[in-house]
Write a protein that holds these residues in place. Sequence first.
Motif, short mmCIF file in Angstrom:
data_model
loop_
_atom_site.label_atom_id
_atom_site.label_comp_id
_atom_site.label_asym_id
_atom_site.label_seq_id
_atom_site.Cartn_x
_atom_site.Cartn_y
_atom_site.Cartn_z
N THR A 1 45.50 49.32 44.26
CA THR A 1 44.10 49.41 43.89
C THR A 1 43.55 50.80 44.19
N ASP B 1 44.91 48.71 39.68
CA ASP B 1 43.67 47.98 39.47
C ASP B 1 42.54 48.89 39.96
N LEU C 1 40.09 42.64 44.75
CA LEU C 1 41.35 43.15 44.18
C LEU C 1 42.46 43.36 45.19
#
Length: 263
Positions: free
Chosen positions: A9, A33, A84
């Motif tokens: 992430t 992400d 996330l």
Amino acid sequence: MVTQNQRSTALITGAGRGIGRAIAERLADDGFDIIVADVPEAKDNVNSVIDAVQQRGRDAVGVFGDVSNPDDVARFVAEGTTALGDLHVFVANAGIAQVDPILDVEPAALDRMLDVNIKGVFYCYQAAARQFIAQKSSGKIIGAASIVAYRPFPLLASYSATKWAVRGLTQAAAMEFAKHKITVNAYAPGVVGTAMWDLIDERLTTLEGTPRGSALERQVDGILAGRVSVPEDVAKLVSFLSGPDSDHMTGQTVLIDGGINFA
């Protein structure tokens, strides 16, 4: 590059448009992400970036606030990682510009410049490092400097000063965070065709009494590559700084300007 079996992430501030958006899309292409952070007024832009990330097969979430407020920055991280998972890259991209002669800069305008461009980056570095340490993981912190971190521009004194500060902060943070296996680097764009440079051009030409667009055009003469940069040029550098190929690099502010400055 992150493989599909990894869930990594990246959080990017000021990600609703311009360089921030290009970074978000490039890191999504790299397999990250994305936590898309911006001010509440940029909600529509943030939603557009989220759609672009999801079209690339990655997850994304929007978080909203002001980087000059440390509570907002901490919340960016908390909300984003809750949605996330663990954080791996933090890009402190948000910033503002001001075009005025030094003699005309008002205290309130100077305070806002310092709040966003210095305090905001400081709080981002701080929040990112705290999260990496809490995760007991390595991490990458990346800040937005500028070519003016090496050579200031007239009429951009306050902006230039803040970007010099980002360069120094990046070096100091790299020294302090190395023991936690956290790298800290910054990117220094030149003249990039974004809304910010449109505003700079508008203000410069107004002050100089020259036609709109002429300030931007003059800059091209000093660019060895022969053109103004685009946000994707900067995003490619941030991709490198976010990935494993830059693991042995820290404390650096890297010019990406097409050949204007040499450091």
